[in-house]
Design an enzyme around this catalytic site. Structure first.
Site: not given
Ligand code: GLY
Length: 369
Positions: A94, A151
């Site tokens: 991320d 994601d």
């Molecule tokens: N894992 C990223 C989200 O909660 O969208």
């Protein structure tokens, strides 16, 4: 004359102009708001994946208003994020969300050289997570060496950008391999996407799907659907591979078929009928993805979907007054509560609502480019 979206945006900016001062005074990166206060991430401190949305929101509002306060507040939060390069081991895939919307936005909007360096640093961290068996590793736990997540399609934007900025194709090549794996393994025949897939980290062969933040294994967590929609649209925009546009279109059709009658978004499209669990973050992300798709295809249908979602959120779930610091209500981090609560205000919901509104007004600074 201002249209209604511009009026809303101006009201949102006025609210954050006041409430962001409290975040600055406390020295935190807001994760959510409750009881008239900002709350920082209850998880991995400033290494938590959501840290970039606050500065991203400030950069959106800076673009809208030109008010230097928003620039200063974005950079205050950015400093906290770049300090996390030192701890490094808590960072994961991320870093795209975290550094693209903060340092990446700063470099793009102001030409800040240090911010560009920090953006490339983050891109190198993301590329370092690539497993040549065919995927980008999501998290750091030893038992999750082979895990990949939908994601991550959003985080790939950091890699497209790094290749463009450095002239080195490796970042883009890695992004393309990961996007191909995601299309092959996550996209289901009905146009929905899986949330988490485990691969054998040596051979790259699929081992199994895991349940994530949705209702159950094999269901359709709505935010995952939105990440897939927006992520594949962005992959097409940057890599021009028709298969990605086709994937985005399939996911968009499935998402559109599940928009609730009132225009809001269920937390999981397969949740029990009697369950009233909404996740407006999914709706806000999808509203951005639909608009990206509309731009790429010229098909008005997708812009209509975006407007339906945004109109419903503005009508039912946007708190422009009150003592809540943020705006968007009914945000649900995870179907089965992970500690962040359900139907709360969460900063990344506000970020994507504002991005969707900026797009609708033709003022979007294009932070995913
Ligand atoms: N894992 C990223 C989200 O909660 O969208």
């Amino acid at each position: 004359m201002q249209n209604r979206y511009e009026e809303k945006l101006n009201a949102i900016a006025a609210k954050f102009r006041k409430t962001a001062e409290a975040a600055a005074a406390e020295g935190i990166i807001p994760y959510q708001s409750a009881g008239g206060k900002w709350i920082s991430s209850p998880y991995d401190g400033n290494s938590w994946w959501t840290g970039g949305f606050w500065p991203g929101l400030m950069w959106q509002l800076y673009t809208l208003t030109g008010d230097a306060f928003f620039q200063t507040e974005a950079r205050r939060a950015q400093k906290l994020l770049t300090d996390e390069f030192r701890t490094f081991r808590r960072l994961n895939h991320d870093v795209g969300f975290m550094y693209l919307l903060s340092c990446g936005a700063d470099a793009k909007l102001t030409g800040n050289e240090q911010a560009e360096t920090d953006t490339l640093h983050a891109a190198s961290l993301l590329m370092g997570r690539f497993n040549p068996a065919g995927f980008i590793r999501a998290w750091n736990e030893p038992e999750r060496t082979g895990f990949a997540i939908i994601d991550c399609m959003m985080n790939l934007t950091l890699l497209y950008r790094a290749s463009r900025d450095t002239g080195d194709p490796r970042f883009r090549q890695v992004a393309e391999i990961h996007a191909d794996t995601t299309r092959r393994e996550f996209l289901r025949p009905d146009g929905s996407v899986s949330h988490i897939i485990e691969f054998d980290p040596e051979s790259g062969k699929r081992v199994r799907e895991h349940p994530g933040q949705g209702y159950a294994l094999g269901t359709q967590w709505s935010r995952g659907q939105a990440w897939g929609l927006y992520g594949f649209a962005l992959a097409f925009r940057h890599l021009q591979k028709p298969a990605y546009l086709e994937a985005a279109g399939k996911i968009a059709r499935n998402f559109a078929a599940h928009i609730r009658e009132d225009g809001l978004t269920d937390c999981d499209f397969c949740q029990p009928k009697e369950e009233k669990r909404i996740d407006n973050i999914a709706g806000a992300v999808a509203a951005c993805g639909f608009q990206e798709l509309a731009k790429l295809t010229g098909e008005a249908e997708w812009k209509n979907c975006a407007e339906r979602l945004v109109n419903a959120m503005l009508e039912h779930c946007a708190d422009l007054g009150g003592d809540r610091c943020g705006i968007l209500t009914h945000c649900t981090a995870s179907y089965h509560d992970d500690g962040a609560g359900q139907h709360t205000n969460i900063t990344y919901g506000d970020y994507f609502l504002v991005e969707a509104l900026m797009k609708l007004c033709g003022k979007d600074p294009e932070l995913w480019s």
